[in-house]
Design a protein around this motif. Sequence first.
Motif, PDB file in Angstrom:
ATOM      1  N   ASP A 288       0.817  -1.229   0.000  1.00 29.42           N
ATOM      2  CA  ASP A 288       0.000   0.000   0.000  1.00 29.42           C
ATOM      3  C   ASP A 288       0.843   1.268   0.000  1.00 29.42           C
ATOM      4  OD1 ASP A 288      -1.988  -1.788   0.124  1.00 29.42           O
ATOM      5  OD2 ASP A 288      -2.446  -1.490   2.255  1.00 29.42           O
ATOM      6  N   ASN A 289       2.053   1.163   0.491  1.00 31.48           N
ATOM      7  CA  ASN A 289       2.935   2.333   0.522  1.00 31.48           C
ATOM      8  C   ASN A 289       3.693   2.533  -0.781  1.00 31.48           C
ATOM      9  OD1 ASN A 289       2.411   2.898   3.250  1.00 31.48           O
ATOM     10  ND2 ASN A 289       3.851   1.305   3.864  1.00 31.48           N
ATOM     11  N   GLY A 290       3.477   1.642  -1.750  1.00 33.52           N
ATOM     12  CA  GLY A 290       4.235   1.744  -2.998  1.00 33.52           C
ATOM     13  C   GLY A 290       5.398   0.768  -2.988  1.00 33.52           C
ATOM     14  N   TYR A 291       6.410   1.043  -3.828  1.00 32.70           N
ATOM     15  CA  TYR A 291       7.557   0.142  -3.917  1.00 32.70           C
ATOM     16  C   TYR A 291       8.496   0.347  -2.745  1.00 32.70           C
ATOM     17  CZ  TYR A 291       6.078  -0.530  -8.743  1.00 32.70           C
ATOM     18  OH  TYR A 291       5.369  -0.832  -9.861  1.00 32.70           O
ATOM     19  N   ARG A 292       8.950  -0.767  -2.182  1.00 39.49           N
ATOM     20  CA  ARG A 292       9.919  -0.725  -1.088  1.00 39.49           C
ATOM     21  C   ARG A 292      10.930  -1.847  -1.269  1.00 39.49           C
ATOM     22  NH1 ARG A 292       8.036   3.232   0.404  1.00 39.49           N
ATOM     23  NH2 ARG A 292       7.274   3.934   2.410  1.00 39.49           N
ATOM     24  N   LEU A 293      12.187  -1.545  -1.058  1.00 34.08           N
ATOM     25  CA  LEU A 293      13.186  -2.607  -1.059  1.00 34.08           C
ATOM     26  C   LEU A 293      13.186  -3.313   0.295  1.00 34.08           C
ATOM     27  CD1 LEU A 293      16.235  -0.960  -2.868  1.00 34.08           C
ATOM     28  CD2 LEU A 293      14.564  -2.569  -3.808  1.00 34.08           C
ATOM     29  N   LEU A 294      13.457  -4.604   0.246  1.00 36.47           N
ATOM     30  CA  LEU A 294      13.622  -5.390   1.468  1.00 36.47           C
ATOM     31  C   LEU A 294      15.075  -5.860   1.534  1.00 36.47           C
ATOM     32  CD1 LEU A 294      10.481  -7.721   1.245  1.00 36.47           C
ATOM     33  CD2 LEU A 294      10.682  -5.505   2.413  1.00 36.47           C
ATOM     34  N   PHE A 295      15.676  -5.704   2.671  1.00 37.66           N
ATOM     35  CA  PHE A 295      17.062  -6.148   2.878  1.00 37.66           C
ATOM     36  C   PHE A 295      17.082  -7.144   4.026  1.00 37.66           C
ATOM     37  CE2 PHE A 295      17.172  -1.869   1.188  1.00 37.66           C
ATOM     38  CZ  PHE A 295      18.134  -1.938   0.192  1.00 37.66           C
ATOM     39  N   ASN A 296      17.629  -8.323   3.777  1.00 41.76           N
ATOM     40  CA  ASN A 296      17.734  -9.323   4.831  1.00 41.76           C
ATOM     41  C   ASN A 296      19.074 -10.039   4.733  1.00 41.76           C
ATOM     42  OD1 ASN A 296      15.130  -9.512   6.427  1.00 41.76           O
ATOM     43  ND2 ASN A 296      14.364  -9.426   4.333  1.00 41.76           N
ATOM     44  N   PRO A 297      19.571 -10.570   5.857  1.00 39.57           N
ATOM     45  CA  PRO A 297      20.839 -11.303   5.801  1.00 39.57           C
ATOM     46  C   PRO A 297      20.713 -12.470   4.822  1.00 39.57           C
ATOM     47  CG  PRO A 297      20.077 -11.088   8.081  1.00 39.57           C
ATOM     48  CD  PRO A 297      18.991 -10.555   7.204  1.00 39.57           C
ATOM     49  N   VAL A 298      21.776 -12.787   4.114  1.00 41.26           N
ATOM     50  CA  VAL A 298      21.712 -13.921   3.183  1.00 41.26           C
ATOM     51  C   VAL A 298      21.461 -15.216   3.956  1.00 41.26           C
ATOM     52  CG1 VAL A 298      23.146 -12.894   1.377  1.00 41.26           C
ATOM     53  CG2 VAL A 298      24.254 -14.195   3.214  1.00 41.26           C
ATOM     54  N   GLU A 299      20.729 -16.150   3.324  1.00 39.93           N
ATOM     55  CA  GLU A 299      20.358 -17.414   3.999  1.00 39.93           C
ATOM     56  C   GLU A 299      21.580 -18.221   4.427  1.00 39.93           C
ATOM     57  OE1 GLU A 299      19.044 -16.683   0.950  1.00 39.93           O
ATOM     58  OE2 GLU A 299      16.862 -16.508   1.270  1.00 39.93           O
ATOM     59  N   GLU A 300      22.713 -18.018   3.755  1.00 40.06           N
ATOM     60  CA  GLU A 300      23.938 -18.761   4.088  1.00 40.06           C
ATOM     61  C   GLU A 300      24.298 -18.623   5.574  1.00 40.06           C
ATOM     62  OE1 GLU A 300      23.392 -17.229   1.285  1.00 40.06           O
ATOM     63  OE2 GLU A 300      24.475 -18.179  -0.378  1.00 40.06           O
ATOM     64  N   LEU A 301      23.874 -17.535   6.177  1.00 37.40           N
ATOM     65  CA  LEU A 301      24.180 -17.326   7.597  1.00 37.40           C
ATOM     66  C   LEU A 301      23.543 -18.419   8.468  1.00 37.40           C
ATOM     67  CD1 LEU A 301      25.631 -15.329   9.519  1.00 37.40           C
ATOM     68  CD2 LEU A 301      23.453 -14.134   9.752  1.00 37.40           C
ATOM     69  N   ASN A 302      22.409 -18.945   8.012  1.00 33.05           N
ATOM     70  CA  ASN A 302      21.720 -19.985   8.801  1.00 33.05           C
ATOM     71  C   ASN A 302      22.590 -21.218   9.038  1.00 33.05           C
ATOM     72  OD1 ASN A 302      19.624 -18.255   8.553  1.00 33.05           O
ATOM     73  ND2 ASN A 302      18.429 -19.496   7.132  1.00 33.05           N
TER      74      ASN A 302
END
Length: 496
Positions: free
Chosen positions: A325-339
């Motif tokens: 609803d707020n428009g386009y937003r980037l999402l940043f998350n740690p890479v899965e390799e950290l798991n």
Amino acid sequence: YSEEELYRPNFHFTPKANWMNDPNGMFYYNGYYHLYFQYHPEGNVWGPMHWGHATSTDMITWTEQPIAIYPDELGTIFSGSAVVDISNSSGFGEVSKSIPIVAIYTNSKKLEGNDNWRQTQSIAYSNDEGKTFTKYENNPVIDNNKIKDFRDPKVTWDDDRNKWVMSLAVGDKISFYESTNLKEWNFLSDFGQGIGGHGGVWECPDLFKLPVLGTDESKWVLFVSINPGGPNGGSATQYFIGDFDGTTFTMDKEFEKSLSKEHNYWIDFGRDNYAGVSWSNATRKDGSKLMLGWMSNWDYAQKVPTETWRSAMTVARKVQLQKNDNGYRLLFNPVEELNNYRSKKHKKENITIKGETKIIGSEAVDLASAEIQFNISNLKETTYTFKLSNKLGDKLLFGYNNIKKEFFIDRKNSGKTNFSEKFANKVTTASRTSTNDNLSATILLDKTSIELFYDNGETVMTEIFFPNAPYSKLSIESKNQEFILDNIEVHKLNFN
Ligand code: FRU
């Protein structure tokens, strides 16, 4: 404690010795992620720049390699990028033997008699997968005699038009260039004058295409680092969402409209994530990109209390694009390799927080090598304060103020702070964009850094700190109202 024991991160890249700033030339090839970096091999402050080098199979644990690119008669080696030239468009490959890696960087040369630099763009190629580079004989490939700030070329392959596209930081704007062979470049267009944050010079751009999650649509993303002028002071990286037609980058209309308000488009609101750009040749199956940034800030980077080495990189992050609803937003998350580094897990559910409540201590998990996830449903009109502390009274506060709808980090009493007036002069804040009644976050803790990923990575805060002894306790406080912490999981991260 020695400086090494206290401050050398457990899982963030640092050079063994001496000064580092921006990540450079990141590419993936043949099982290895490469990270080059602005490096001064002869001191612990900024100086004549080289490209240092490190490699990794997973972007988490790194092996430092010999220096890859040295200064030459055109100047020192400033920031830039590298591409895997799969089709040998440059002709630098040894036919049928190797795929060339081509580095595109800024040569910066101090001019006699004044404080200015002459900045030009040059290239160098590697036929041994990025270990050693040979400079092109006709450098520079983009000359310049007039413009003071003219640097940080980031090259991307434009798959829609079969050509290379370079974004270059030019004072207060980004210039785009095109090439079919990485040697000859034509100017395309400019972007940015009067648009976005302009509290400082524009640096380290990155232009790339990203799919919009859950749709068939794609958009183009432009990162622009700026120093000073960040949302909480000093260096920071802003982003723009739009379209690129092969010549011009045009902002998305809705995105542009929301820019005129207090703008929320920073890849990170903490004070310590700068000059980040994406990895070349590393697009994930789902189209997401990978990046990391320099975990410091020009406001105080050269004064932080480490002597042997200075600066670390952020954890590698996955970049995705969502539309809500707020428009386009980037999402940043740690890479899965950290798991893969998770070991022991501690889980608590339905904890009533009244006053200060201890969640976990160093007897159970090393709080300098941990990943934490929490979830709070039914947010109340109160402040949720997390506190990391040690027995010496040092404490780092962070959390969410649901009256102001604002995340915060307070490092005023986090340990050593007086090496620079600018380090802890204010509480860092980030307004929350999500209106969800449910707050969740991932927290990464290392010896000298915290990385906070709220609302699935919609708002990120990264900051460094220098406690006089390791933090040994994590607690949560409710100021005026008690509340329920629905669940919290603490994973020990094991890197041995
Ligand atoms: C950004 C920056 C770049 C430049 C490099 C020099 O931090 O100023 O613009 O290329 O650092 O080390």
